[in-house]
Each structure stands twice: as C-alpha cells, then as structure tokens.
Write a protein that holds these residues in place. Structure first.
Motif, PDB file in Angstrom:
ATOM      1  N   PHE A   4      33.372  22.488   5.178  1.00  0.00           N
ATOM      2  CA  PHE A   4      34.422  22.021   4.280  1.00  0.00           C
ATOM      3  C   PHE A   4      35.112  20.813   4.899  1.00  0.00           C
ATOM      4  CE2 PHE A   4      38.219  23.914   6.350  1.00  0.00           C
ATOM      5  CZ  PHE A   4      37.610  24.827   7.190  1.00  0.00           C
ATOM      6  N   HIS A   5      36.074  20.267   4.181  1.00  0.00           N
ATOM      7  CA  HIS A   5      36.699  19.022   4.625  1.00  0.00           C
ATOM      8  C   HIS A   5      38.161  19.234   4.977  1.00  0.00           C
ATOM      9  CE1 HIS A   5      33.196  17.587   2.418  1.00  0.00           C
ATOM     10  NE2 HIS A   5      33.316  16.443   3.064  1.00  0.00           N
ATOM     11  N   GLN A   6      38.567  18.567   6.016  1.00  0.00           N
ATOM     12  CA  GLN A   6      39.979  18.594   6.394  1.00  0.00           C
ATOM     13  C   GLN A   6      40.470  17.162   6.512  1.00  0.00           C
ATOM     14  OE1 GLN A   6      40.573  20.583  10.134  1.00  0.00           O
ATOM     15  NE2 GLN A   6      41.148  22.485   9.133  1.00  0.00           N
ATOM     16  N   ILE A   7      41.787  17.043   6.499  1.00  0.00           N
ATOM     17  CA  ILE A   7      42.350  15.754   6.873  1.00  0.00           C
ATOM     18  C   ILE A   7      43.452  16.035   7.882  1.00  0.00           C
ATOM     19  CG2 ILE A   7      44.062  15.512   5.045  1.00  0.00           C
ATOM     20  CD1 ILE A   7      42.896  12.574   4.813  1.00  0.00           C
ATOM     21  N   GLU A   8      43.437  15.229   8.918  1.00  0.00           N
ATOM     22  CA  GLU A   8      44.336  15.439  10.033  1.00  0.00           C
ATOM     23  C   GLU A   8      45.254  14.229  10.107  1.00  0.00           C
ATOM     24  OE1 GLU A   8      43.673  18.021  12.061  1.00  0.00           O
ATOM     25  OE2 GLU A   8      44.907  17.606  13.804  1.00  0.00           O
ATOM     26  N   GLY A   9      46.518  14.456  10.366  1.00  0.00           N
ATOM     27  CA  GLY A   9      47.423  13.334  10.593  1.00  0.00           C
ATOM     28  C   GLY A   9      48.020  13.453  11.990  1.00  0.00           C
ATOM     29  N   ASN A  31      52.998  10.915  28.845  1.00  0.00           N
ATOM     30  CA  ASN A  31      54.139  11.617  29.436  1.00  0.00           C
ATOM     31  C   ASN A  31      54.992  12.228  28.316  1.00  0.00           C
ATOM     32  OD1 ASN A  31      56.483  12.450  30.585  1.00  0.00           O
ATOM     33  ND2 ASN A  31      56.906  10.526  31.680  1.00  0.00           N
ATOM     34  N   PRO A  32      55.048  13.563  28.258  1.00  0.00           N
ATOM     35  CA  PRO A  32      55.763  14.201  27.144  1.00  0.00           C
ATOM     36  C   PRO A  32      57.270  13.953  27.162  1.00  0.00           C
ATOM     37  CG  PRO A  32      54.794  15.869  28.591  1.00  0.00           C
ATOM     38  CD  PRO A  32      54.415  14.542  29.159  1.00  0.00           C
ATOM     39  N   ASP A  33      57.790  13.465  28.287  1.00  0.00           N
ATOM     40  CA  ASP A  33      59.210  13.141  28.287  1.00  0.00           C
ATOM     41  C   ASP A  33      59.464  11.757  27.711  1.00  0.00           C
ATOM     42  OD1 ASP A  33      60.413  15.438  29.097  1.00  0.00           O
ATOM     43  OD2 ASP A  33      60.022  15.045  31.224  1.00  0.00           O
ATOM     44  N   GLN A  34      58.393  10.997  27.576  1.00  0.00           N
ATOM     45  CA  GLN A  34      58.520   9.651  27.069  1.00  0.00           C
ATOM     46  C   GLN A  34      58.041   9.550  25.627  1.00  0.00           C
ATOM     47  OE1 GLN A  34      56.450   7.001  29.665  1.00  0.00           O
ATOM     48  NE2 GLN A  34      57.246   5.167  28.660  1.00  0.00           N
ATOM     49  N   TRP A  35      57.013  10.304  25.332  1.00  0.00           N
ATOM     50  CA  TRP A  35      56.381  10.233  24.003  1.00  0.00           C
ATOM     51  C   TRP A  35      56.471  11.590  23.333  1.00  0.00           C
ATOM     52  CZ3 TRP A  35      55.249   5.397  22.755  1.00  0.00           C
ATOM     53  CH2 TRP A  35      54.985   4.469  23.789  1.00  0.00           C
ATOM     54  N   THR A  36      56.770  11.575  22.057  1.00  0.00           N
ATOM     55  CA  THR A  36      56.665  12.810  21.286  1.00  0.00           C
ATOM     56  C   THR A  36      55.834  12.490  20.053  1.00  0.00           C
ATOM     57  OG1 THR A  36      58.739  12.318  20.142  1.00  0.00           O
ATOM     58  CG2 THR A  36      58.867  13.780  22.044  1.00  0.00           C
ATOM     59  N   GLY A  37      55.383  13.548  19.393  1.00  0.00           N
ATOM     60  CA  GLY A  37      54.555  13.289  18.231  1.00  0.00           C
ATOM     61  C   GLY A  37      54.401  14.521  17.380  1.00  0.00           C
ATOM     62  N   TRP A  38      53.878  14.306  16.217  1.00  0.00           N
ATOM     63  CA  TRP A  38      53.551  15.456  15.383  1.00  0.00           C
ATOM     64  C   TRP A  38      52.150  15.316  14.829  1.00  0.00           C
ATOM     65  CZ3 TRP A  38      52.364  13.335  10.862  1.00  0.00           C
ATOM     66  CH2 TRP A  38      53.156  12.298  10.329  1.00  0.00           C
ATOM     67  N   ALA A  39      51.619  16.436  14.430  1.00  0.00           N
ATOM     68  CA  ALA A  39      50.279  16.454  13.855  1.00  0.00           C
ATOM     69  C   ALA A  39      50.305  17.426  12.695  1.00  0.00           C
ATOM     70  CB  ALA A  39      49.256  16.913  14.888  1.00  0.00           C
ATOM     71  N   PHE A  40      49.451  17.182  11.744  1.00  0.00           N
ATOM     72  CA  PHE A  40      49.276  18.202  10.731  1.00  0.00           C
ATOM     73  C   PHE A  40      47.886  18.115  10.160  1.00  0.00           C
ATOM     74  CE2 PHE A  40      49.099  16.151   6.703  1.00  0.00           C
ATOM     75  CZ  PHE A  40      49.592  14.896   6.979  1.00  0.00           C
ATOM     76  N   GLY A  41      47.470  19.192   9.493  1.00  0.00           N
ATOM     77  CA  GLY A  41      46.133  19.202   8.923  1.00  0.00           C
ATOM     78  C   GLY A  41      46.096  20.068   7.686  1.00  0.00           C
ATOM     79  N   PHE A  42      45.235  19.684   6.776  1.00  0.00           N
ATOM     80  CA  PHE A  42      45.043  20.559   5.629  1.00  0.00           C
ATOM     81  C   PHE A  42      43.657  20.382   5.042  1.00  0.00           C
ATOM     82  CE2 PHE A  42      45.769  17.139   2.603  1.00  0.00           C
ATOM     83  CZ  PHE A  42      46.695  16.329   3.237  1.00  0.00           C
TER      84      PHE A  42
END
Lengths: 334, 808
Positions: free
Chosen positions: A209-214, A294-305
C-alpha cells in the motif's frame, strides 16, 4: 436595330433555363449555351459592331444590364445547387453517437498523491524518495524501534530470501533517516511511496500500500507548527469543514506522539464521531542524534498516513483491493 | 484491555458519564475502542426507609408516607399495610421501568397524584419486582440494609455498568490494569487514587522459609520472585461479585484461588500464579525448592492447556528440584495445577525479563494474559504488594492461613530512576508557555516524586511502574498529555523551503503520466509482490521473499508487465474488451547477489483499437504492434528522447513472442513487442497483447527537454514520391540510412506512406512508397535543383538497397 429586340426574350429564356437546371452540370451546360463562346447571347454581342457610334452606348448598357441579371440568376442557382449537392442524401441524425477518441485516466492513488503533494508544496515542502528494499537499520534501528519489537517479526515484515538483513520497508519513515543522514538541517520533505506489511489481502488490507510521510526539522519547530501544518493540509485535502483532533499515542520514533482523527458531515453520516487518519509527533531526540543532529539545537516533527485510506474516504470506496485490480470500469470513474 | 466503569470508581472519584470518561481517556492517549453498556437489574430501585406513615386524607385504604431514599425524604402514597415507620423497603423512583409480563406495555413510575395527594415513587412488593410469584404487602428488607444503596447491589446482583475496551499503547504496560487506568484519571482530576486496603488475615506462626527454598539461577531473566504459602485453603466456586467482575472483562471463572490471582492481575497488572504446594514436594526432600532456571535441552512440560511443549535453553522455567512446573511468565504446568483437592498453595508473584518472555511466548506460539503483561514490562516494584493482596483475598474467600515472612528474592533490585526536565524544553517543543507550577503539579500527580526543583528545571524519581519514562522527552510527553494537546494552539505554516533532488524527478514522473494519459492509456497500479510462476525470466536474477504470504506473491516484480497482464485478464473476464494500461513503478532485480531497484514505465494493450462505432471499414481493428510503436514515438517526441534505435530480437524471449530492444546510445532502455501466446492463453487473453517497457530512471536521466524555436519556412516545398520494390530484408531503417547517406541537399522530410505485397510484386520482395519533401529556407527551389537532389537519393536507393524504382 432588330437584334436589340432579341436581347430581352433571350435573357428571359436563359434565366428560365438557369433557374430550372436540375444539377450543376445542367447549369454549366445552360450557361455555355447562352454565355459560352458559341452561346446565343454571345452571338448577339457580336452584332454590336454593326451599330452606329451613337447607338452603341445605349445598346451596350442594355446588354450589360441583361448580362448582369443573367449572371445573378446563374450565381444564385449555382449556390443553391452546390448547397444541395453537399448535403447528405438523408438528413444527419445528430443524436447518433460520435466517433470518440479515448483519453486515459490517472489512477486515483496518483490523483490523491498529487493533491497531497500540491498542498505541501504550497507551504515549502519538496518531494523526496528512498528505496523500497530497505535494511533493518533505516527501517527500525535508527527509528528507535526496540530490537525485539513485533514489527520486525517474520510474521509482520517481508524479508528477502537471499539476504535476510534486507526487508521491504514497512513505512516511508525510513526515508527520514536517509535524507537526514545526507543533508544538514533544515529539512522539509514529503515522501510518497509504496510500503509493505505482511497482511493477507482483504477489504481493508493489501500487502502493498502507499503512505506519505512528512518531515520538518528546523530551529524552533513546535507541536503548534505540527498542528498548524496538518490542519492546513487536511483542510485542503478533505474540505474546509473538516475538524481535526490530536490525541496522545505512541510511536518509537516520535515523542510526544499523536494520532490524528478527523470528523466531517460525511464521517457523521457514517455513524461515527471521529475517523483515525494519521499518526504524528515530534521527532525523537534519539532519532535526531542518530543522524548527527543536535536535539538541543534542532527540533522537528514527522507524520505519516495511508494514501489508500484518504482515497477511500474521499471517494467512498469500501474495498482497498479495487485499487490494485485495475478494472477499467473502476479507473474510469476518477 | 477491558475495564468497567464501576470497577474504576472503586479506586478514584469522578462524576463523568461513561461517554465523558471515554473522551477524557482518549484525549489522554488511552483510546477507547468500544463501550458496552449493561443495564443492570432493578435500575432505579433503591433501598429506602419509611420515616412516617399517615392515613390518606381522601382514601381509607391508602397511607401517605415520608420515605428516606438516601438523599432526602420523599412523599409516597402507598396501599400496603404490612409496614411501620423505621422499616426498610425497596423504593422505585420516578423514571423506573417496572417489570411487566411479556407483551404488556412497560410500566414507568411517574410523579403523580393519587386521590389528590402527590406521590414521588412507589414502594414495592416482591411480586412487583418480579422476585416472587405473589406477595402480601411490601417486601421488607433486613434492618442492616443500607439506605440509598441501589437495590441490585443490596441483593448482590449486577447493577448497571459499562465496559470500556481500551487500546493500550505498547509503551505503557502500567495501563494494563484497572488501577493503572484509575491512576490516569486521578492525575487528570487531581482526585486521590485509593489503593485497596489489604485486609489483615490470620497467619500461621511458621515462617515461609521453613517450607520452601527459592533459588533464582538467572537474575537478569528474573529480577524478583515473591513466594507466599497459604495452608488449608478450600478450593471452590468464587462468590458472585468476583465472578461478575471477571466475566464482564472477558475472563472465565475457574475457582476461588485462580480467580483471585486473575483478579489481582487485572486490578494491578501483576501476573500471579498459584501452585499446589503438595505437587511441588519431592520425595526425600525435607522441603521443596522453587528454582527459576532456563530449560535444559530436550526438556518438556505439559502446560495447563494440556499440550506438551518442547522447550529450549533460552526459555525460563519455574522448576522444583526434579522437573519443570511452569513456563515462567507464560503458563503453569499441569503437574502443579491447583484443583479441588488442593489445600496448601504456593503463590508466585514475580518479575521476568520482557524480551525473554516475548521470545518464549513467540517460540511456543502461546500467548496468555500473563505473557502479554510481562513482555511489555511488568512493574518490579509491585510484586510484594500484589502477593499480599492476593493472599489476603484467597484467605478471605477460600480460608486458610498465610505463613509468616514471605520470601522476597530480589536480586535485580535497581536504583530508582531519576529524570530531569528543563522547563524551557517544553516551551520549545510545544510552542506554548506552561506555568512551571503546573508542570510540577502534572508530574507529581503522575506519582513522579520531585527530588529537586529549581527555576529552570525539575528532577523527579520515576515510579517503578513507569517503565516508559527514561529521558527528558518522556517527561515532556507527560506534560503535554495532562496539559491537553487540544490546548496547544496551532501555528500557521512557516519556515524553511525544503530542497531535495527527487523533487523535480517526481514532476517528471507525472509528466510521463500525463503524456500517456493524453495518448489514451489509463494508469494502473499493480501488486509489487507477484508469483514466480508468472515470470519466465531467469530465476537467479529475481529477488524473492524469505517469508511470502503465499506462492502467489513470492517474488518482487522484475517487470511491471506480469501485473499489467493480470489487470488485462481482470478486465477481460469482466467483459471490458478494449484495454490499454500503463504503470509507473519500481521493479527489482538481482545481480551479483545484490538486489537492485529502479523505476520502469510499461504499457500493455489488447482488444479493439477504438471505441465502438457504427460505421467504417476499420472500426473493428484491434491494437497491433504499430499502435504501441506509435505511442512510443509520440511519447519520446514529447518527453524529449531522441536517437533511439529498435533492434529486432531473434526468436521469442521471456514474455514476448516477438520483440525488439530499444537502444538509446549505449543503453538498452527497454523492450517492445507482443505477448507470447502461451502466457496469453493462460490468462484468457484472446486478442493479441502489445507491450512496451522502459527504464524510467534512464529516460529521466537521458532526456533532453530543452526546446528552441525554429523559424517557420517562408518558401514552398516540392514533393517527389517514389515507389520501389525492395527485398523483404530491407528495413525502413536501412532506407532512412541510405537516404541520409545520399546527402541530398534541401531534403526536409521523408515519409513512408505505403507498404504493399502481392500483385505485381515478386515473392520475397515488397513495394514501399516514400514521399520526399524538398525545401530551402532562403528561396523557392527550382525543378532543376530538386531533380538534381532527388537523383542523388534515387541513385543511393538503387545502388545500396538494390531497389527497383517503379514508374507510375
């Protein structure tokens, strides 16, 4: 003067004959019998020379007027005959079906993918890609998945026969690792693609199946950003009347993690309050460390569906297998 | 996992409806997947006490009473005589639906006037409640009945309840218990969590160590083992309340001892196991030993489900000095099972290594409530409490005495985890400021004990049941959960513009799709996993799965065509005769034992070329090879691929009965041809199937999509047609080459417009007709100039191709 008296009757006879010509050939024949080189009217003209200088202007005028009248009738009749000649024998039935050319259709999954990509691109995302044959490192280890996690089981994941460390990726999240390992932050990508789970095919499962990740990694990226972006994209995708809900959940590679539910008049019509649609969260510090951020310098988010899921919701499709049978009667509907 | 509303309320106060509770739990991260409401018996009937009773002013046979319902007095008009003030009776409150005979309409108690006096309910007889066939007057209840208590509860019968089905995420094993869920509610509401008080029961003077030895051979696999011995129990059925609780959440009642162990497991999440002490004893030994060890090779045990299980050396066992008596953390052994004749028990409350239990359970394909909890991570801190709780309940329900000083072997005791949180980190990650005091309060309510709080950070001691809290980010998550993700404001999309090399490739793939769609081909999506039976290529170049779902899906597609052929079949069996499909997708191959993947684009088409039409000679024509060739040419022109040559392959290859390889420069980029009849027949494809497959990655890399404008010609062109007879072996390509080599000036275009075999053409030859268009950019060509150029062409055709020019 006698011959001038013949002009009028000859003209009338010619006009009569022209108007009655049954077809274009008869008309041309009639024309030449009066106006041709050996025509009767032409013969009259030749007698002009016998007239005196004084007589000539009046006679010329008389003949020209007559000729003009004849040619007008001739031309009118010619047009009439041409018209009727180009008409089909029987009137055209405009209700008959036309001779159609075929245009192909894009697969609904492609259409949905393109719509998702379009929404994300509006806000600065670009498309990234990665291999479908993956290794445990990119698919699990680097994503903070415990070594004995059930997702790694032969029961749930396809492994290659020749090289048992190689597997078919179970999610597009593996591309997160590949992109981050290569590229310095900021990172802002979406990744559409095929993923594989060892599920027997039924109405809601297909092994492919197909996903999309951000993924968005930058300075000062927050949960608020995650919510704002996801809300933007889903409203673009499913209509502005949808409502989204985030609720805490667990994924090994994000923390805090959330599942995203949505509701709309359509969901209510299905007799449900909320429909689960995606998973997301803040990229886990261990994942950032793993790729050298470096997690103290960079943060981020991800999601997928799942793309099939969005397509099923959007088009009211109840069996996922339809996407892979390629029945033209199905494909032509999108 | 299932919990019930009433059960939760035993440990924490909250006044939400079950729907509200479900909503709160869901938003806390415990998704409620289902709610089953149970309407209890005697809904709306409570135990009430008659305070006063006076004669009805308007009716001799009625009395007007003041009745205490537990909350306040109510005026009730009553016709019965058999009671006096102070008596306790069942009282049906307004809204209560009284039982009626089948078929009769329901009888609902309402506030109403009886002979002009209001009555706020009905005191009931045994008959009215369906408890007796006939009754004389009200059902009088014992003096110790609790006023205000639901009548069902008074009778010990099921009251109304709701069963919630919860999805517990794997990181939160502590939530696999009623107390665990109650603790979350306590943290959310701020109300205290009430742990059940353990009843002090009679104990026996003897110390546990006099009766048993506990020996842990592998403390990594078993960090803690608590053993209690209970003497003189009477195994029998469980009381109703216990049965009810277990049945509601989906467990079977077995006997009072086993039920208690299950009950405590559900209550606090700690799996327990009771052994029949007598069956642990071995001859010649003064006291039995409980040994926690791994299995020996070829060791076997018959588990409680009656199956003999072959064990291996990785599996942890509970054994006595002679034999295995249980598969640790998974299932007990039949040889030590508690039964009706059991009178002495050894109660195990232990902690086992999650990975080990998971591996064992998987290998044995044996999943139990205990293994489920252990493999997710049990609370090593709760073993002793759970043991004491269960022992006390067993004594309460089955009698007996607990031996003193239980054994608590705890070799794996670890330091309490300390984790700190920088308050700033929460703000950074959430994008919202949460007051420091609130964060401290959230963590404290979750039983994280602050050891240090400064202006900028907090350190907490993490309770043993929270195996998931290991680092700062885990505390951030706790704060978000209690703060409520719905209270984190969304911020509009902002920030960096991404970049990735694939982004433009993605667009080029769509460009291919759009060209093919305009050419009338519909896009398909096939399965990646196909059957090796459907692939005639060399097996050693195919990537196969170690663990396929079935032989239908045992290899990764080396080509998109098998999937397209399947799709053609799907359409034909459903009576769609004209099908033209393409797919863009990954294909997989193996070379030098390495799997590779790349994107291909493929086309397969069969059946009528055009949509149905009602006249015309050509209307029934089917797709032939020049249809797909035409697609290829049109596609290449639009996509920007130039200089491709096609070379016919000798003999059938793979899927094709006849085919040509498509070559671009030094790369073979694909194949065009017709499907072999063997595969066509296998797929019930009656009409010829035309196919094309190209390596899309190479096309994208080799394309030249640059366009530049060429001025439109200003001068007329002159055309010369040539019909000639050539041997069959002369290809169009050879003609084109010859023409090219003639170097005829001003030759703008050469077009083939006829190929003919038959009348007046010798066998083994064919007649071909070409139009030659001459044009100069700067002037009108004269006949003489064109003739001179054309002579060069004709000379080359005759000389090089042995062509006989036909005059007509």
């Amino acid at each position: 003067m006698s011959f001038l008296n013949e002009v009028e009757p000859l003209k009338n006879a010619a006009m009569e004959e022209f108007s009655k010509a049954a077809d274009l050939a008869a008309l041309e024949q009639a024309k030449s019998s009066y106006l041709g080189a050996n025509g009767k009217f032409t013969a009259l003209l030749r007698q002009m020379g016998s007239l005196s200088k004084e007589e000539k202007p009046a006679a010329g005028k008389l003949i020209n007027v007559a000729k003009g009248e004849m040619e007008a009738v001739l031309s009118k009749r010619r047009t009439e005959l041409e018209m009727s000649a180009s008409l089909p024998k029987e009137p055209t039935d405009f209700t008959l079906p036309g001779r159609r050319r075929t245009i192909g259709r894009l697969h609904p999954l492609t259409q949905v993918t393109n719509d998702i990509v379009r929404s994300f691109r509006k806000i600065g995302f670009v498309v990234a890609d990665g291999p479908e044959i993956e290794d445990e490192y990119h698919c699990f280890d680097a994503l903070n998945t415990p070594h004995d996690h059930p997702a790694r089981d032969l029961q749930d994941t396809f492994y290659l026969e020749e090289n048992q460390k190689k597997l078919l990726r179970t999610h597009t999240s593996s591309v997160q690792i590949r992109v981050m390992a290569k590229q310095q932050p900021p990172v802002r990508i979406i990744v559409p693609g095929r993923v594989y789970r060892r599920d027997n095919a039924d109405a809601t499962h297909n092994p492919t199946f197909h996903q999309i990740e951000g993924l968005y990694v930058d300075k000062n990226v927050t949960v608020g950003d995650l919510k704002g972006t996801v809300e933007f994209v889903f409203k673009e995708l499913l209509g502005s009347e949808v409502k989204l809900r985030f609720r805490p959940h667990y994924f090994s590679y994000t923390e805090p993690s959330f599942e995203i539910d949505f509701t709309s008049p359509m969901v209510k019509k299905m007799g449900k309050e909320w429909l689960e649609i995606a998973g997301c969260g803040m990229v886990h510090p261990k994942v950032l460390q793993e790729v050298g951020y470096n997690p103290d310098q960079w943060t981020g988010w991800a999601f997928g569906f799942g793309i099939e899921r969005i397509a099923m919701i959007r088009y009211d499709i109840t069996d996922i297998r339809l996407f892979y049978e390629n029945d033209m009667r199905f494909l032509k509907q999108f | 996992m299932k919990v019930t509303l009433n059960w939760l309320k035993e440990y924490v106060d909250f006044n939400w409806t079950v729907e509200e509770l479900a909503e709160r739990l869901t938003m806390l991260g415990v998704e409620v997947e289902g709610i089953v409401k149970q309407g209890g018996e005697f809904e709306g009937v409570v135990v009430a006490q008659v305070l006063t009773a006076e004669k009805h002013p308007n009716a001799d046979k009625l009395s007007v009473c003041s009745v205490m319902d537990g909350k306040g007095p109510r005026q009730i008009v009553c016709g019965a005589k058999n009671f006096k003030p102070g008596d306790k009776v069942p009282l049906a409150l307004p809204g209560c639906v009284m039982p009626t005979a089948p078929g009769e309409p329901p009888f609902v108690i309402k506030v109403g006037k009886i002979r002009n006096v209001e009555s706020h309910g009905m005191m009931c007889s045994g008959k009215e409640l369906g408890l007796a066939d006939d009754a004389d007057g009200l059902l009088l209840l014992p003096a110790d009945a609790v006023v205000g208590q639901p009548f069902a509860q008074h009778l010990g019968r099921a009251g109304s309840d709701a069963i919630l089905d919860l999805e517990i995420t794997p990181n939160r094993p502590d939530l696999n218990s009623v107390i665990g869920i109650a603790r979350e509610i306590a943290a959310l509401t701020g109300n205290p969590l009430r742990l059940p008080a353990i009843k002090q029961v009679e104990s026996q003077a003897q110390a546990t160590t006099e009766m048993v030895d506990v020996r842990i051979e592998n403390s990594t696999l078993c960090p803690r083992y608590v053993a209690r011995i209970i003497h003189g129990v009477k195994v029998g059925p469980s009381p109703e309340w216990l049965k009810q609780k277990l049945v509601k959440v989906g467990l079977r009642s077995i006997n009072n001892v086993v039920d208690v162990t299950n009950f405590v497991m559900l209550e606090v999440g700690q799996p327990l196991h009771a052994f029949d002490y007598r069956l642990l004893q071995t001859t010649g030994m003064e006291k039995p030993a409980v040994v926690v060890r791994t299995a020996t090779p070829q060791e076997k045990i018959t588990s409680l489900d009656g199956k003999e299980r072959a064990l291996d050396e990785s599996m942890l066992l509970i054994a006595n000095s002679e034999k295995a008596v249980a598969i640790a953390g998974v299932m007990g052994g039949q040889n030590s099972e508690v039964g009706d004749s059991t009178s002495n028990l050894l109660l195990e409350s232990a902690c086992f290594n999650p990975q080990s239990i998971r591996a064992t359970s998987k290998k044995l394909d044996l999943r139990t409530d205990a293994s489920y909890r252990y493999e997710r991570g049990a609370d090593v801190g709760i073993c002793e409490w759970a043991s004491e709780r269960a022992a006390s309940l067993i004594v309460e329900l089955a009698g007996g005495k607990i031996l003193q000083t239980p054994i608590d072997a705890y070799p794996g005791k670890t330091e309490v985890k300390e984790v700190s949180l920088r308050f700033q980190k929460v703000t950074e990650l959430l994008g919202v400021e949460i007051p420091k005091e609130q964060m401290v309060s959230f963590l404290t309510r979750l039983e994280c004990v602050p050891s240090l709080v400064t202006d900028s950070m907090i350190s907490v001691r993490v309770p043993s049941f929270r195996v998931d809290i290991k680092s700062e980010i885990d505390l951030v998550e706790e704060v978000v959960r209690l703060f409520g993700i719905e209270n984190v404001p969304s911020t509009a999309p902002r920030g960096a513009i991404g970049s990735n090399v694939f982004d433009t490739i993605f667009d080029q793939h769509n460009e291919v799709r759009n060209i093919l769609v305009s050419l009338g081909i519909t896009e398909a999506q096939g399965q990646t996993l196909i059957s090796s039976q459907d692939w005639p290529g060399e097996p050693e170049k195919v990537v196969s799965l170690k663990n396929p779902l079935s032989s239908d899906m045992n290899i990764l597609r080396p080509s998109l065509l098998p999937g397209l052929i399947t799709s053609l079949r799907n359409n034909l069996t459903r009576k769609t005769a004209s099908v033209a499909l393409f797919e863009i997708g990954k294909v997989f191959n193996k070379s030098n034992q390495q799997s590779t993947e790349n994107r291909n684009v493929a086309i397969a088409m069969t059946g009528p070329r055009s949509q149905i039409f009602w006249q015309g000679a050509d209307r029934d024509a089917n797709f032939d090879i020049y249809d797909v060739k035409g697609l290829l040419e049109e596609f290449f022109e639009h996509f920007g691929i130039r200089g491709v040559t096609l070379t016919r392959r000798e003999g059938p290859t793979g899927l094709y009965v006849e085919s040509a390889s498509i070559v671009l420069g030094k790369f073979e980029i694909g194949t065009i041809g017709q499907l072999t009849p063997v595969i066509a027949r296998k797929n019930d494809l009656r009409d010829a199937v035309m196919m094309l497959e190209l390596n899309l990655d190479l096309l994208v890399a080799r394309r030249n999509a640059a366009r530049s404008f060429k001025a439109l010609p200003q001068f007329p062109s002159i055309r010369r047609d040539v019909a000639m007879v050539v041997p069959e072996s002369i290809t169009h390509e050879m003609v084109s080459q010859a023409v090219k080599q003639s170097k005829a000036p001003n030759l703008e275009l050469v077009e083939l417009f006829d190929v003919f075999r038959g009348k007046n053409v010798p066998e083994g030859q064919k007649s071909v007709a070409y139009a030659f268009i001459y044009r100069a950019m700067e002037k009108t060509l004269t006949d003489t100039e064109v003739n001179a150029a054309h002579e060069l062409v004709l000379g080359k055709l005759k000389g090089q191709l042995n062509a006989t020019i036909r005059d007509n």
